[in-house]
Design a protein around this motif. Structure first.
Motif, PDB file in Angstrom:
ATOM      1  N   THR A  20       0.827  -1.213   0.000  1.00 48.64           N
ATOM      2  CA  THR A  20       0.000   0.000   0.000  1.00 48.64           C
ATOM      3  C   THR A  20       0.856   1.255   0.000  1.00 48.64           C
ATOM      4  OG1 THR A  20      -1.747  -1.180   1.203  1.00 48.64           O
ATOM      5  CG2 THR A  20      -1.826   1.228   1.217  1.00 48.64           C
ATOM      6  N   LEU A  72     -12.484  -9.646   1.806  1.00 45.68           N
ATOM      7  CA  LEU A  72     -11.725  -8.660   1.064  1.00 45.68           C
ATOM      8  C   LEU A  72     -12.424  -8.183  -0.206  1.00 45.68           C
ATOM      9  CD1 LEU A  72      -8.142 -10.232   1.359  1.00 45.68           C
ATOM     10  CD2 LEU A  72      -9.169  -8.447   2.774  1.00 45.68           C
ATOM     11  N   LEU A  73     -13.048  -9.106  -0.924  1.00 49.85           N
ATOM     12  CA  LEU A  73     -13.636  -8.746  -2.215  1.00 49.85           C
ATOM     13  C   LEU A  73     -14.866  -7.838  -2.107  1.00 49.85           C
ATOM     14  CD1 LEU A  73     -13.386  -9.106  -5.266  1.00 49.85           C
ATOM     15  CD2 LEU A  73     -14.830 -11.142  -5.082  1.00 49.85           C
ATOM     16  N   ILE A  76     -14.152  -4.075  -1.848  1.00 49.92           N
ATOM     17  CA  ILE A  76     -13.563  -3.557  -3.085  1.00 49.92           C
ATOM     18  C   ILE A  76     -14.648  -3.309  -4.126  1.00 49.92           C
ATOM     19  CG2 ILE A  76     -11.993  -4.084  -4.988  1.00 49.92           C
ATOM     20  CD1 ILE A  76     -10.335  -5.727  -3.004  1.00 49.92           C
ATOM     21  N   ALA A  80     -15.997   0.371  -5.497  1.00 52.63           N
ATOM     22  CA  ALA A  80     -15.990   0.693  -6.921  1.00 52.63           C
ATOM     23  C   ALA A  80     -17.383   1.098  -7.394  1.00 52.63           C
ATOM     24  CB  ALA A  80     -15.484  -0.506  -7.720  1.00 52.63           C
ATOM     25  N   ASP A 147      -8.164  -6.689 -13.550  1.00 57.04           N
ATOM     26  CA  ASP A 147      -8.088  -5.521 -12.673  1.00 57.04           C
ATOM     27  C   ASP A 147      -7.452  -4.378 -13.465  1.00 57.04           C
ATOM     28  OD1 ASP A 147      -8.054  -3.748 -10.626  1.00 57.04           O
ATOM     29  OD2 ASP A 147      -6.421  -4.694  -9.524  1.00 57.04           O
ATOM     30  N   ASP A 176     -15.594  -9.109 -12.396  1.00 62.41           N
ATOM     31  CA  ASP A 176     -15.229  -9.862 -11.193  1.00 62.41           C
ATOM     32  C   ASP A 176     -16.366 -10.759 -10.738  1.00 62.41           C
ATOM     33  OD1 ASP A 176     -12.729  -8.743 -11.133  1.00 62.41           O
ATOM     34  OD2 ASP A 176     -13.257  -7.156  -9.724  1.00 62.41           O
TER      35      ASP A 176
END
Length: 206
Positions: A20, A72-73, A76, A80, A147, A176
Motif C-alpha cells: 500500500t 476482502l472482495l 472492493i 468501486a 483488474d 469480477d
C-alpha cells in the motif's frame, strides 16, 4: 500452532502495508516508469520467493479463500460501485454487460481449452494439472478476472473519453462477479468429482 498463525497474520499484514505504501508513493510522486499494479506484482514475486527460502514457508503460504471472497472482495466491489458514474453506467449498460458477461465467458473458455490442449500434448507438467477439463476451466475462470487499475489511471491522466472510461470501469466491476460465479460453479463440480461432466455440457452449466 498459535505462533504459526500469528506469524502468518503479521507477515501478510506487513506485505499489505508495504504494498500500500509503495503504490501510494508511486502515485504521489508521479513515478511514470512503473505503474502501481506492476509494483504490486514485483513485491508479490519478491515476498513469494522469500517464503520459499525461509523454513516453515508452507505454513505461511496457507490462505483461506473465504477470507478473500467474503472479507476482502465485497468492500472492493462496493467501493468501486459507490464511485461509479451511475448515469453513464446505465446509458451504456448493454455494451458493458456484453463485455462483462460474454467477454469473460469467452476469455475463460479460451484460456481453459488452450491450457487443456497444452496439458494434453505434454507442454504443461502433470504436477500442475491432472489433465482434467474441470481443472482447466477453474484456471480459465480464475485468470479471466481482470483488474484495469493501471489502465484507468492512464485514462484519467490523459483525459480519455468519459464514455470509454466509464465503460471500462463498469465492465471491471461486473467482470469480477461473473468470474467468481463461473469459478464457484466449476469448483463445486470439481469437488463433487462429477464424471458426467463433458465439454458439450459447458453451455448447460453457463
Amino acid at each position: 500452532m498459535k505462533s504459526e498463525i500469528s506469524g502468518s497474520a503479521v507477515f501478510f499484514i506487513l506485505i499489505g502495508l508495504i504494498t500500500t505504501l509503495g503504490t501510494y508513493w508511486i502515485q504521489v510522486s508521479h513515478f511514470h516508469y512503473l505503474p502501481p499494479a506492476g509494483a504490486s506484482m514485483i513485491l508479490g514475486i519478491v515476498f513469494g520467493g522469500f517464503l520459499e527460502l525461509i523454513e516453515g514457508g508452507d505454513a505461511l503460504e496457507t490462505f483461506d479463500d473465504d477470507i478473500f471472497f467474503y472479507g476482502l472482495l465485497p468492500p472492493i466491489v462496493y467501493a468501486a460501485a459507490f464511485n461509479l458514474d451511475r448515469k453513464a453506467f446505465f446509458e451504456n449498460f448493454n455494451s458493458i454487460l456484453t463485455f462483462a458477461w460474454v467477454g469473460t465467458v469467452i476469455s475463460a473458455m479460451l484460456f481453459a481449452f488452450a491450457t487443456y490442449g497444452m496439458s494434453y500434448w505434454g507442454w504443461i507438467s502433470d504436477d500442475i494439472f491432472d489433465k482434467t477439463l474441470l481443472e482447466c476451466l477453474l484456471y480459465g475462470s480464475l485468470i479471466s478476472a481482470i483488474d484495469p487499475v493501471s489502465t484507468l489511471a492512464v485514462f484519467a491522466d490523459l483525459g480519455a473519453n468519459p464514455t470509454l472510461f466509464n465503460m471500462l470501469f463498469g465492465e471491471a466491476i461486473l467482470n469480477d462477479a461473473v468470474a467468481v460465479v463461473l469459478f464457484e460453479v466449476f469448483k463445486d463440480l470439481h469437488e463433487r468429482d462429477d464424471t458426467s461432466f463433458k465439454a458439450y455440457t459447458i453451455p448447460v452449466v453457463i
